[in-house]
Structures are given as structure tokens and as C-alpha cells.
Design a protein around this motif. Structure first.
Motif, PDB file in Angstrom:
ATOM      1  N   GLU A  35       0.891  -1.161   0.000  1.00 48.25           N
ATOM      2  CA  GLU A  35       0.000   0.000   0.000  1.00 48.25           C
ATOM      3  C   GLU A  35       0.927   1.210   0.000  1.00 48.25           C
ATOM      4  O   GLU A  35       1.408   1.629   1.044  1.00 48.25           O
ATOM      5  N   LEU A  42      -0.559  -5.223   3.070  1.00 54.00           N
ATOM      6  CA  LEU A  42      -1.616  -6.153   3.431  1.00 54.00           C
ATOM      7  C   LEU A  42      -1.064  -7.558   3.291  1.00 54.00           C
ATOM      8  O   LEU A  42      -0.336  -7.849   2.346  1.00 54.00           O
ATOM      9  N   VAL A  44      -2.389 -11.050   2.311  1.00 56.33           N
ATOM     10  CA  VAL A  44      -3.601 -11.564   1.675  1.00 56.33           C
ATOM     11  C   VAL A  44      -3.539 -13.084   1.592  1.00 56.33           C
ATOM     12  O   VAL A  44      -2.460 -13.681   1.590  1.00 56.33           O
ATOM     13  N   ALA A  51      -8.000 -10.130   2.611  1.00 52.54           N
ATOM     14  CA  ALA A  51      -6.855  -9.559   3.315  1.00 52.54           C
ATOM     15  C   ALA A  51      -6.975 -10.032   4.749  1.00 52.54           C
ATOM     16  O   ALA A  51      -8.032  -9.869   5.365  1.00 52.54           O
ATOM     17  N   ARG A  54      -3.012  -6.242   8.232  1.00 55.61           N
ATOM     18  CA  ARG A  54      -2.287  -5.096   7.682  1.00 55.61           C
ATOM     19  C   ARG A  54      -1.109  -4.794   8.612  1.00 55.61           C
ATOM     20  O   ARG A  54      -1.271  -4.762   9.825  1.00 55.61           O
ATOM     21  N   SER A 344      -3.800  -4.799  -9.179  1.00 55.04           N
ATOM     22  CA  SER A 344      -3.992  -3.687  -8.242  1.00 55.04           C
ATOM     23  C   SER A 344      -4.461  -2.442  -8.972  1.00 55.04           C
ATOM     24  O   SER A 344      -3.875  -2.043  -9.975  1.00 55.04           O
ATOM     25  N   ASN A 349      -8.511   2.019  -5.143  1.00 60.79           N
ATOM     26  CA  ASN A 349      -8.273   1.436  -3.820  1.00 60.79           C
ATOM     27  C   ASN A 349      -8.795  -0.002  -3.700  1.00 60.79           C
ATOM     28  O   ASN A 349      -9.491  -0.338  -2.748  1.00 60.79           O
ATOM     29  N   ARG A 350      -8.460  -0.817  -4.698  1.00 61.96           N
ATOM     30  CA  ARG A 350      -8.859  -2.220  -4.565  1.00 61.96           C
ATOM     31  C   ARG A 350      -7.975  -3.149  -5.396  1.00 61.96           C
ATOM     32  O   ARG A 350      -7.284  -2.712  -6.321  1.00 61.96           O
ATOM     33  N   ALA A 367      -8.161  -2.087  -0.632  1.00 56.65           N
ATOM     34  CA  ALA A 367      -6.765  -1.841  -0.223  1.00 56.65           C
ATOM     35  C   ALA A 367      -6.508  -0.357  -0.404  1.00 56.65           C
ATOM     36  O   ALA A 367      -7.170   0.293  -1.222  1.00 56.65           O
ATOM     37  N   GLN A 368      -5.531   0.202   0.331  1.00 57.36           N
ATOM     38  CA  GLN A 368      -5.236   1.633   0.215  1.00 57.36           C
ATOM     39  C   GLN A 368      -4.129   1.838  -0.809  1.00 57.36           C
ATOM     40  O   GLN A 368      -2.997   1.416  -0.589  1.00 57.36           O
ATOM     41  N   PRO A 370      -3.122   0.376  -3.598  1.00 56.43           N
ATOM     42  CA  PRO A 370      -2.277  -0.810  -3.753  1.00 56.43           C
ATOM     43  C   PRO A 370      -1.360  -0.697  -4.968  1.00 56.43           C
ATOM     44  O   PRO A 370      -1.767  -0.160  -5.995  1.00 56.43           O
TER      45      PRO A 370
END
Lengths: 384, 111
Positions: A35, A42, A44, A51, A54, A344, A349-350, A367-368, A370
């Protein structure tokens, strides 16, 4: 009797905390997702499409990459800010973190898992660390940014140098590292890769057209230039992001390579190094990756075309599918047998998970910002 | 978040030069900040401390006359280097906004 046992296990649970209370997760289906904006990763689970944790506090993770220990327990995360973080995937925590340099660009792990090497921009050079303790065991300075660090069998590493336009190899199988200059690559090598059989170390050039190959099975590998005149006929387009050679496509005796400054994928005959075909693509290719156990290569692109993926058939060199996974697609990672590809989307954000055979979305994971996705199966791949 | 002072500066400049175009809007500023951090950051580092591209911290850029010079570098790139020309993707106002953003010492503090 059984009541005693229950009591006893309760005591054990409290004493050991999390690690016994939760059943241990096998690491074979785990992965690490960078991230990049938040300095976190993350963990996963590929099989659950989830996920599971973190980990935070990893610094500047632009262009971060990850290697795994041979037992798939530890992930080594190489950050842009020179941070080297060892994550314990069983206990899901940072096992150790050091700042090893000012500005780094990637790493590699030796075949026996004993040594972790990092490639640095500032100050330029390669540093090698004990994979267990992260103590430095070798410092190989260069008056250049180092790029394209790869692992070679028997505790060796090779890399290229952006400013000086040459390539090197270091042998760390004995106490003192032995560093060999492999030769000139051409101007501004931007990345390099080793073929899965450990034979071909291929260096991509930004400063001039073409690529340079070294046969690492030879006693004294020498540079061989190829594709030196691709795209000379036209104006180059601006390159908004450097392509990557890591995880390139090799199918049907061909290399599939991203052209630099052109919206094309170049196909090269592996034996003769002649260009066999070109595929016009949606944008400047960044990653050209082969889908395991298939004739297909998947390609993503530099901005402003980075909302798109294309799938190319290596037999016909035709684009057979164009997908729009989301905004700013930075990376793709295949499951080891190729049934899925994880993609990604930084700006949405996914992470989007595709069924590669149907080419349909199977699942999504938030995800932030990614970027890189790295599955533990990388632990067993030569060159990384 | 976009720096209001930079926004104002862009506005003043655009109107001051009698430009017909409207200055960078707030939405656009947010998009620009995202682009600078993420996409310029892929070469210059997310915190602008350098990577393949040189550092873009206010200190590192202090040798430039002013944001206008910098805006031209952004639009035209630096020939024979990896710094690409951004003219196809950015307007002059947008480049100037980025130049001011990069030269502003407060930009880094906001992180």
C-alpha cells in the motif's frame, strides 16, 4: 479427566496468546500487497480471497518490492527510502526493520535463502545482508544508480548501472565477495531480468534503442545487443513510467518485451534474437507477463492508459482481450498455476481478482493505494 | 488537500496575465496533488526525495528562478533524460500549479 484437559488448554491459551488461540495459517497461499501511499502492506490469502492483516510503519513504499524466505515464513520488503523490513507471516508482525541506504530500488534473495541483496540509488551500489539477522555482510559501492538486481544460482547476484551503462556480477559463495564487470550494456539500462532457467540475463535500455543479453551459463558472459533498431523509423512518445522487465513473458521460444517510447510489445526469437513480431497495444507497456501454463501474455500500461489490461496470444501475436479493471492499474500477479491473476487498481483502492480462463472478475479486496502484489510462491523462483 | 495559497497564486497569475482560461479549480487541485505524489512520485519518490529522477524538494529546486521556469521544465521535459514532457497531459496553469506546489516549503509539512 476431560475437564482437566479443558482447563489445561485454557491455561495454555492464555499463556501463549494469539499464536495458539488462532490456528496457524499456512503461508503457501499467502501474499503481500504494497500500500504505497500509507507505508503499509496487506497480508492476503489467495484461497480465501481476503486480506487477513495489515502491517504498518514501513516508510516510503513507492516502487517497493518483496522477496520471500525459502520456507515462505518471512517476507523481505524493500522500500524506496532505503528501508528493509522483514515481516513474519506466521506471527503477522515486523520481525526486524533497518534503514540500509538512502534510496533503494529493489532486492533479491540468494538461492539458499541465506543472503538478501538490495540495490541502491543513493549512494549507488549493492548491499548484502544476512537474511536472518539483517546484519550487513557486504557493501559493493558504485558511482551509479544500480538497477535490475537479479539472483543467480550459487549465492550470486547480477545488476546493471543506470549512469555508467554497464553490468556486474557478485559472487558471495566465499567469505570475500568477488565482483566481476560483465561488460557494457548501452546507455541508461532501466531494468533487467533473468530467464527462469538461469541462462539469459537481459538488460533493457532507456538511453538508446535495444536490449543487451548475457549468457550466464558461459564461463565469461559477454554482452550481446539485440533489437537495436526497433522504432527508429518514428518519433518516440513520452515515457511517463519506466517499463519493468521482471516477470517477463517467455512462451513458444519467444521473449515478449515492452517497447520503450512506443505503444508496442516486441516479440523476439530466443535463439536468434531476431524480432519475430510486434503487437500494437493500448499504451506504453509496463509489465508484459506470461500467464502460467498458457500461450497468453497480460500487459498493463503507463498513464494515461493505465485503466486497461490487454491479453495477447503468443502464437498469433494478436490482442485477444481488452479489460478495464479500474483506475491506475499498477501491477499483476498470477497464481503459481495461472488460474487467477490479481490486479492492483491504485486509484480505485482495490485489488481485482480475475479468473484467467474466463477473463472475468471473481472477487475484489479493498486496499489503500495498492501497487505491487507478491505471492509467497516467488520463494521458489530463480532470478528473484 | 490542495494548498489554498497555491490555488490563490495560480488564480492571481492566471487573471493577472489576462488569461482567458479559468484557473485551477479545487477539484483539479486535488487531482493535481494526487498526480504529483503518485505519478511524478514513481520517478521522484513519493516524498520527492529522489529516485530515478532528481529530488524535487523546495531546497533541491531553490536554484530555479521561479515557478515559471519550473513549469516549462515540466511541460517540455528535459531532452535526452528520462524526464518526459507533460504537455500532452497538463495545461500551462496545471504545470504552474505543480511548480508552486513543489517549491512551497509547506507542502512537505502537510504530510
Amino acid at each position: 479427566m476431560s475437564r482437566l484437559l479443558v482447563l489445561f488448554s485454557f491455561v495454555l491459551l492464555f499463556a501463549a496468546g494469539k499464536s495458539i488461540a488462532e490456528p496457524a495459517t499456512p503461508t503457501g497461499a499467502l501474499g503481500v500487497v504494497i500500500e504505497r501511499a500509507t507505508g503499509s502492506v496487506l497480508i492476503v490469502d489467495r484461497m480465501q480471497h481476503k486480506a487477513i492483516d495489515r502491517i504498518e510503519g514501513l516508510g516510503d513504499l513507492s516502487h517497493a518490492s518483496v522477496n520471500f524466505s525459502p520456507d515462505e515464513r518471512f517476507a523481505y520488503v524493500f522500500g524506496r527510502d532505503g528501508g528493509l523490513t522483514k515481516i513474519d507471516l506466521l506471527e503477522r508482525r515486523i520481525a526486524k526493520r533497518i534503514i540500509q541506504g538512502g534510496n533503494s530500488i529493489g532486492g533479491a534473495i540468494s538461492d539458499d535463502g541465506a543472503l538478501v541483496a538490495v540495490s541502491n540509488y543513493e549512494p549507488g551500489g549493492i548491499r548484502v545482508f544476512d537474511a536472518d539477522t539483517l546484519d550487513m555482510v557486504a557493501d559493493i559501492p558504485a558511482r551509479s544508480k544500480t538497477v535490475g538486481l537479479v539472483e543467480l544460482p550459487a549465492r550470486r547476484f547480477a545488476w546493471a548501472q543506470w549512469d555508467s551503462g554497464d553490468a556486474f556480477m557478485a559472487d558471495l559463495s566465499s567469505a570475500e565477495p568477488v565482483v566481476t564487470r560483465l561488460g557494457a550494456t548501452g546507455a541508461n539500462p532501466y531494468d533487467a531480468v533473468l530467464s527462469g532457467d538461469g541462462r539469459h540475463f537481459v538488460v533493457g535500455l532507456f538511453g538508446e534503442k535495444g536490449l543487451t543479453l548475457f549468457d550466464m551459463w558461459e564461463e565469461a558472459p559477454a554482452p550481446v545487443r539485440f533489437l537495436s533498431d526497433y522504432g527508429k523509423e518514428g518519433e518516440d512518445m513520452p515515457v511517463y513510467k519506466m517499463p519493468h522487465l521482471q516477470g517477463w513473458a517467455v512462451t513458444e521460444g519467444q521473449f515478449a518485451l515492452p517497447a520503450v517510447g512506443l505503444h508496442e510489445v516486441l516479440w523476439v526469437n530466443r535463439d536468434t534474437l531476431d524480432e519475430t513480431a510486434r503487437t500494437k497495444t493500448h499504451g506504453q507497456p509496463i509489465f508484459v507477463l506470461s500467464q502460467p501454463a498458457s500461450p497468453y501474455a497480460w500487459v498493463n500500461f503507463a498513464m494515461p492508459h493505465n485503466d486497461t489490461l490487454q491479453v495477447i496470444d503468443s502464437r498469433s501475436h494478436e490482442v485477444v482481450e481488452t479489460l478495464k479493471p479500474g483506475a491506475a492499474v499498477l501491477h499483476m500477479e498470477f497464481s503459481p498455476r495461472g488460474h487467477e491473476v490479481w490486479v492492483s487498481s491504485r486509484d480505485d483502492n482495490r485489488i481485482i481478482i480475475y479468473d484467467t480462463h474466463r477473463r472475468e472478475v471473481k472477487a475484489e479486496i479493498p486496499a489503500q493505494s495498492p501497487s505491487g502484489i507478491f505471492f509467497t510462491a516467488r520463494a521458489h523462483r530463480t532470478g528473484l | 488537500m490542495p494548498d489554498p495559497r497555491a490555488l490563490l497564486a495560480a488564480l492571481v497569475l492566471a487573471t493577472g496575465a489576462g488569461a482567458a482560461e479559468i484557473a485551477v479549480s479545487e477539484d483539479e487541485a486535488a487531482w493535481l496533488e494526487h498526480l504529483v505524489i503518485q505519478d511524478c512520485g514513481s520517478c521522484h519518490g513519493l516524498t520527492f526525495r529522489g529516485g530515478l529522477g532528481s529530488p524535487l524538494t523546495p531546497g533541491a529546486l531553490a536554484h530555479h528562478d521561479g515557478p515559471e521556469t519550473l513549469a516549462h521544465i515540466i511541460l517540455d521535459g528535459i531532452p535526452d533524460t528520462a524526464m518526459p514532457p507533460w504537455r500532452a497531459l497538463l495545461s500551462e496553469e496545471q504545470a504552474l500549479w505543480i511548480a508552486r506546489y513543489l517549491m512551497d516549503p509547506d507542502t512537505r509539512d502537510k504530510e
